[in-house]
Design a protein around this motif. Structure first.
Motif, PDB file in Angstrom:
ATOM      1  N   ASP A  18      -1.301  20.218  -4.888  1.00 31.93           N
ATOM      2  CA  ASP A  18      -2.103  21.002  -5.427  1.00 31.93           C
ATOM      3  C   ASP A  18      -1.617  21.682  -6.819  1.00 31.93           C
ATOM      4  O   ASP A  18      -0.700  22.141  -7.131  1.00 31.93           O
ATOM      5  CB  ASP A  18      -1.884  22.389  -4.480  1.00 31.93           C
ATOM      6  CG  ASP A  18      -2.960  23.396  -5.089  1.00 31.93           C
ATOM      7  OD1 ASP A  18      -3.858  22.929  -5.840  1.00 31.93           O
ATOM      8  OD2 ASP A  18      -3.239  24.305  -4.399  1.00 31.93           O
ATOM      9  N   PHE A  19      -2.331  21.178  -7.824  1.00 34.03           N
ATOM     10  CA  PHE A  19      -1.506  21.394  -9.258  1.00 34.03           C
ATOM     11  C   PHE A  19      -1.866  22.752  -9.940  1.00 34.03           C
ATOM     12  O   PHE A  19      -1.413  23.360 -10.755  1.00 34.03           O
ATOM     13  CB  PHE A  19      -2.325  20.252 -10.233  1.00 34.03           C
ATOM     14  CG  PHE A  19      -1.803  19.026 -10.038  1.00 34.03           C
ATOM     15  CD1 PHE A  19      -0.624  18.534 -10.627  1.00 34.03           C
ATOM     16  CD2 PHE A  19      -2.332  17.911  -9.438  1.00 34.03           C
ATOM     17  CE1 PHE A  19       0.213  17.455 -10.632  1.00 34.03           C
ATOM     18  CE2 PHE A  19      -1.998  16.603  -9.312  1.00 34.03           C
ATOM     19  CZ  PHE A  19      -0.665  16.173 -10.008  1.00 34.03           C
ATOM     20  N   SER A  20      -2.996  23.340  -9.135  1.00 32.06           N
ATOM     21  CA  SER A  20      -3.263  24.591  -9.497  1.00 32.06           C
ATOM     22  C   SER A  20      -2.121  25.723  -9.294  1.00 32.06           C
ATOM     23  O   SER A  20      -2.347  26.810  -9.891  1.00 32.06           O
ATOM     24  CB  SER A  20      -4.714  25.178  -8.875  1.00 32.06           C
ATOM     25  OG  SER A  20      -4.346  25.147  -7.335  1.00 32.06           O
ATOM     26  N   SER A  21      -1.380  25.461  -8.508  1.00 28.04           N
ATOM     27  CA  SER A  21      -0.123  26.264  -7.968  1.00 28.04           C
ATOM     28  C   SER A  21       1.097  26.357  -8.998  1.00 28.04           C
ATOM     29  O   SER A  21       1.787  27.151  -9.233  1.00 28.04           O
ATOM     30  CB  SER A  21       0.449  26.078  -6.659  1.00 28.04           C
ATOM     31  OG  SER A  21       1.015  24.547  -6.953  1.00 28.04           O
ATOM     32  N   PHE A  22       0.971  25.399 -10.069  1.00 27.80           N
ATOM     33  CA  PHE A  22       1.843  25.366 -11.178  1.00 27.80           C
ATOM     34  C   PHE A  22       1.409  26.307 -12.429  1.00 27.80           C
ATOM     35  O   PHE A  22       2.276  26.247 -13.314  1.00 27.80           O
ATOM     36  CB  PHE A  22       2.008  23.886 -11.696  1.00 27.80           C
ATOM     37  CG  PHE A  22       2.515  22.805 -10.383  1.00 27.80           C
ATOM     38  CD1 PHE A  22       3.847  23.009 -10.047  1.00 27.80           C
ATOM     39  CD2 PHE A  22       1.846  22.078  -9.923  1.00 27.80           C
ATOM     40  CE1 PHE A  22       4.393  22.113  -9.147  1.00 27.80           C
ATOM     41  CE2 PHE A  22       2.152  21.185  -8.863  1.00 27.80           C
ATOM     42  CZ  PHE A  22       3.556  21.255  -8.563  1.00 27.80           C
ATOM     43  N   GLY A  23       0.033  26.673 -12.438  1.00 29.15           N
ATOM     44  CA  GLY A  23      -0.329  27.520 -13.558  1.00 29.15           C
ATOM     45  C   GLY A  23      -0.901  26.463 -14.651  1.00 29.15           C
ATOM     46  O   GLY A  23      -0.234  25.306 -14.787  1.00 29.15           O
ATOM     47  N   GLY A  24      -1.935  26.944 -15.294  1.00 27.74           N
ATOM     48  CA  GLY A  24      -2.606  26.074 -16.181  1.00 27.74           C
ATOM     49  C   GLY A  24      -2.001  25.981 -17.771  1.00 27.74           C
ATOM     50  O   GLY A  24      -1.534  27.068 -18.204  1.00 27.74           O
ATOM     51  N   ALA A  25      -2.320  25.274 -18.410  1.00 23.51           N
ATOM     52  CA  ALA A  25      -2.100  25.118 -19.894  1.00 23.51           C
ATOM     53  C   ALA A  25      -3.151  25.957 -20.730  1.00 23.51           C
ATOM     54  O   ALA A  25      -4.439  25.764 -19.993  1.00 23.51           O
ATOM     55  CB  ALA A  25      -1.950  23.869 -20.391  1.00 23.51           C
TER      56      ALA A  25
ATOM     57  N   LYS B 223       0.744  -1.246   0.157  1.00 25.39           N
ATOM     58  CA  LYS B 223       0.017  -0.145  -0.076  1.00 25.39           C
ATOM     59  C   LYS B 223       1.024   1.045   0.002  1.00 25.39           C
ATOM     60  O   LYS B 223       1.468   1.658   0.942  1.00 25.39           O
ATOM     61  CB  LYS B 223      -0.937   0.001   1.266  1.00 25.39           C
ATOM     62  CG  LYS B 223      -1.986   1.197   1.017  1.00 25.39           C
ATOM     63  CD  LYS B 223      -2.643   0.954   2.233  1.00 25.39           C
ATOM     64  CE  LYS B 223      -4.119   2.102   2.189  1.00 25.39           C
ATOM     65  NZ  LYS B 223      -5.065   2.050   3.352  1.00 25.39           N
ATOM     66  N   LEU B 224       1.035   1.889  -1.054  1.00 25.09           N
ATOM     67  CA  LEU B 224       2.079   3.081  -1.210  1.00 25.09           C
ATOM     68  C   LEU B 224       1.466   4.247  -0.537  1.00 25.09           C
ATOM     69  O   LEU B 224       0.158   4.573  -0.614  1.00 25.09           O
ATOM     70  CB  LEU B 224       2.053   3.384  -2.783  1.00 25.09           C
ATOM     71  CG  LEU B 224       2.984   2.266  -3.735  1.00 25.09           C
ATOM     72  CD1 LEU B 224       2.755   2.631  -5.256  1.00 25.09           C
ATOM     73  CD2 LEU B 224       4.289   2.199  -3.340  1.00 25.09           C
ATOM     74  N   GLN B 225       2.267   4.781   0.026  1.00 27.85           N
ATOM     75  CA  GLN B 225       2.013   6.138   0.957  1.00 27.85           C
ATOM     76  C   GLN B 225       1.615   7.209  -0.220  1.00 27.85           C
ATOM     77  O   GLN B 225       2.315   7.466  -1.243  1.00 27.85           O
ATOM     78  CB  GLN B 225       3.199   6.508   1.537  1.00 27.85           C
ATOM     79  CG  GLN B 225       2.811   7.788   2.547  1.00 27.85           C
ATOM     80  CD  GLN B 225       4.036   8.251   3.510  1.00 27.85           C
ATOM     81  OE1 GLN B 225       4.922   7.458   3.342  1.00 27.85           O
ATOM     82  NE2 GLN B 225       3.821   9.267   3.921  1.00 27.85           N
ATOM     83  N   LYS B 226       0.751   7.850  -0.012  1.00 31.68           N
ATOM     84  CA  LYS B 226       0.278   9.088  -1.003  1.00 31.68           C
ATOM     85  C   LYS B 226       0.456  10.415  -0.319  1.00 31.68           C
ATOM     86  O   LYS B 226       0.518  10.562   0.608  1.00 31.68           O
ATOM     87  CB  LYS B 226      -1.314   8.846  -1.404  1.00 31.68           C
ATOM     88  CG  LYS B 226      -1.561   7.751  -2.122  1.00 31.68           C
ATOM     89  CD  LYS B 226      -3.086   7.634  -2.383  1.00 31.68           C
ATOM     90  CE  LYS B 226      -3.340   6.293  -3.327  1.00 31.68           C
ATOM     91  NZ  LYS B 226      -4.721   6.093  -3.822  1.00 31.68           N
ATOM     92  N   SER B 227       0.655  11.410  -1.041  1.00 33.12           N
ATOM     93  CA  SER B 227       1.012  12.667  -0.878  1.00 33.12           C
ATOM     94  C   SER B 227      -0.193  13.673  -1.456  1.00 33.12           C
ATOM     95  O   SER B 227      -0.368  13.372  -2.855  1.00 33.12           O
ATOM     96  CB  SER B 227       2.266  13.057  -0.996  1.00 33.12           C
ATOM     97  OG  SER B 227       3.345  12.304  -0.297  1.00 33.12           O
ATOM     98  N   LEU B 228      -0.622  14.889  -0.863  1.00 34.87           N
ATOM     99  CA  LEU B 228      -1.541  15.871  -1.610  1.00 34.87           C
ATOM    100  C   LEU B 228      -0.594  16.629  -2.310  1.00 34.87           C
ATOM    101  O   LEU B 228       0.155  17.299  -1.928  1.00 34.87           O
ATOM    102  CB  LEU B 228      -2.472  16.369  -0.525  1.00 34.87           C
ATOM    103  CG  LEU B 228      -3.234  15.537   0.139  1.00 34.87           C
ATOM    104  CD1 LEU B 228      -3.898  16.314   1.255  1.00 34.87           C
ATOM    105  CD2 LEU B 228      -4.271  15.001  -0.478  1.00 34.87           C
TER     106      LEU B 228
ATOM    107  N   THR C 213      -8.872  23.630  -8.811  1.00 37.21           N
ATOM    108  CA  THR C 213      -8.989  22.378  -8.302  1.00 37.21           C
ATOM    109  C   THR C 213      -8.480  22.233  -6.928  1.00 37.21           C
ATOM    110  O   THR C 213      -7.512  22.946  -6.631  1.00 37.21           O
ATOM    111  CB  THR C 213      -8.690  21.226  -9.215  1.00 37.21           C
ATOM    112  OG1 THR C 213      -6.893  21.419  -9.150  1.00 37.21           O
ATOM    113  CG2 THR C 213      -8.839  21.222 -10.471  1.00 37.21           C
ATOM    114  N   GLY C 214      -9.023  21.225  -6.047  1.00 38.73           N
ATOM    115  CA  GLY C 214      -8.436  21.128  -4.749  1.00 38.73           C
ATOM    116  C   GLY C 214      -6.981  20.066  -4.826  1.00 38.73           C
ATOM    117  O   GLY C 214      -6.745  19.773  -5.836  1.00 38.73           O
TER     118      GLY C 214
END
Length: 517
Positions: A62-69, A55-60, A102-103
């Motif tokens: 926030d892709f919105s902080s990278f700027g959108g295409a 069971k791989l450990q997951k991390s949250l 997005t969250g």
């Protein structure tokens, strides 16, 4: 097994189980020293591990902080196409679209199966505690050797006393056998005289009672002699089933009383005139009248010791004193070691290894490197190398006053050992005086018992002559024989006391171990 005293001591020092255990402790100390020294040598470690991350450990994230295409809202015109075809740079408007709101999104990094293997190297460059530990290593070894020597001294003392006890018991047993033979002769003569009508039956019965008592005493002495031999074997570490023969004689074991008295400063038993037995009753000192009384001796002069003992006692002859000195040196190094805990610690470090991951176990152990490609021609490497070198510096800043209290404990331990020196000196002085007095008293008693034995033997001889000549009574013979046996018992007990006191004296002066060697 033929045994002299020296052979018995040599065998015990080499084979007694308790001493062998002490020597094992000495070997343990040597191994401990090697452990301390090994801390300054290079430390190389190799490690490997394989893990199933079921069971791989997951991390949250926030892709919105990278700027959108620019997913929508951008129009590409014919003019833009023409410029692009002509090789000109075209900037689209807007250049980047607005990222969708997005969250945080959960994301797992890595694959289910992972493994790594690595080798690490470290070399201590500076550590104050280690440098002091090297100095303490030799002192620690010396302490273990001195503790072994202390155990050897105790064994020499025990074997010597047991050997002397056996010699005395054996000599007394032989004397009792001669007494039985002599009494048998007197009994036979008395019985013949009774048959001839010149003696009473009461005289014969008295002698028979005397003989029966003497035979019982002889049997007891035989058992005690066997017990003495068993004790000697035990002190030597010799199996009880091993028969032994003592080659030393009691006469050779008895010390020279005259020489001992001169060394100890004891007065002569015969005349009371000093160590050499010179002079009788002392005359009045010059300047004093006939009726004048001499002044009392000044208290405290010579501390009650004879002139020969006025020289300063060499405490270093005693292994206990030398051992305490070693413990003091070790306590001092321990104090310095705890103080050195405040110094920085510098070490060189290096590591090299590989780490890999895959979706299956078989794929993990495929060990594909950077030149590996799949059927489509794409790189599919699953193991990656890593390496590093560096210096590790550790500077203690604050440890909650732990080091302060460790240093206090070490100082108290050092002061406790220093206080113990005076106690040990007083104890050695007491043992010196006590062993001297005991030996002097034993020598005086031996002289007295020797004189009593000679007198008792002469009385018994004259009494037998008178009885055989018919001018003495049977009761006188019995009384004389009883006195003779009592004098013999006291004489051999005095011999044993002298021998034991001599061993105690040699131990008190620190000469017992030297003589044994």
């Amino acid at each position: 097994m033929a045994l002299s005293l020296q052979q018995a001591v040599r065998y015990a020092v080499a084979n007694k189980p308790s001493l062998l255990g002490t020597r094992l402790a000495e070997q343990t100390a040597a191994a401990r020293v090697g452990e301390i020294k090994s801390q300054g040598l290079p430390q190389l470690n190799v490690a490997t591990n394989v893990a199933d991350n079921f069971k791989l450990q997951k991390s949250l994230v926030d892709f919105s902080s990278f700027g959108g295409a620019p997913l929508n809202g951008t129009t590409l015109t014919q003019a833009d196409l023409a410029k692009a075809q002509a090789g000109q740079t075209v900037t689209l408007v807007p250049a980047y679209g607005v990222a969708p709101a997005t969250g945080p999104t959960p994301l797992a990094f890595g694959l289910q199966y992972a493994g790594n293997t690595s080798a690490s190297l470290s070399q201590l460059l500076f550590d104050g505690s280690y440098l002091i530990g090297l100095k303490a290593a030799k002192v620690y070894t010396d302490l273990a050797k001195k503790q072994t020597q202390q155990a050897e001294i105790d064994v020499v003392e025990q074997v010597s006393k047991a050997y002397y006890s056996t010699l005395v018991a054996r000599a007394r047993l032989g004397l009792l056998a001669r007494n039985v033979q002599r009494l048998d002769t007197v009994l036979y003569q008395t019985n013949q005289t009774f048959k001839a009508g010149f003696a009473e039956k009461l005289d014969v019965d008295r002698l028979r009672v005397q003989r029966n008592n003497l035979v019982v005493e002889q049997q007891k002495a035989q058992r005690l002699t066997e017990l003495s031999v068993a004790l000697l074997k035990f002190q030597m570490g010799l199996p009880q089933a091993q028969p032994v023969t003592l080659t030393d004689s009691l006469g050779a074991a008895v010390v020279d009383a005259g020489t001992l008295r001169r060394n100890l400063g004891a007065a002569s038993f015969g005349t009371g005139g000093g160590a050499d037995g010179l002079g009788g009753v002392p005359s009045a000192p010059a300047g004093l009248s006939q009726g004048a009384s001499s002044a009392p001796p000044t208290p405290g002069i010579n501390n009650g010791q004879p002139v020969q003992a006025q020289a300063a006692f060499n405490y270093n002859n005693r292994i206990e004193f030398s051992t305490l000195q070693t413990q003091q040196a070790l306590a001092g190094l321990d104090l310095r070691n705890r103080q050195a805990g405040a110094y920085p610690r510098l070490a060189f470090t290096a590591a090299y290894g590989f780490t890999g991951s895959a979706k299956s176990v078989s794929d993990l152990f495929a060990f594909r490197g950077p030149n590996s490609r799949n059927s489509a021609g794409f790189i599919n490497q699953n193991w990656f190398g890593f390496g590093n070198v560096g210096l590790a510096l550790n500077i203690p800043v604050f440890d909650g006053f732990r080091r302060k209290y460790l240093v206090q404990q070490a100082r108290i331990a050092q002061q406790t050992i220093e206080r113990g020196f005076e106690t040990l000196r007083q104890s050695i002085d007491l043992q010196d005086a006590q062993s001297r007095t005991t030996l002097i008293n034993a020598l005086d008693v031996l002289d007295n018992q020797k004189a009593n034995l000679d007198l008792a033997a002469d009385v018994a001889r004259v009494t037998r002559i008178k009885f055989n000549a018919g001018v003495g009574s049977n009761l006188e013979v019995i009384t004389a024989e009883t006195s003779l046996r009592e004098a013999q018992t006291n004489y051999y007990a005095a011999i044993y006391d002298v021998l034991v006191a001599k061993v105690d004296r040699d131990k008190a002066t620190g000469e017992l171990y030297t003589q044994a060697k």
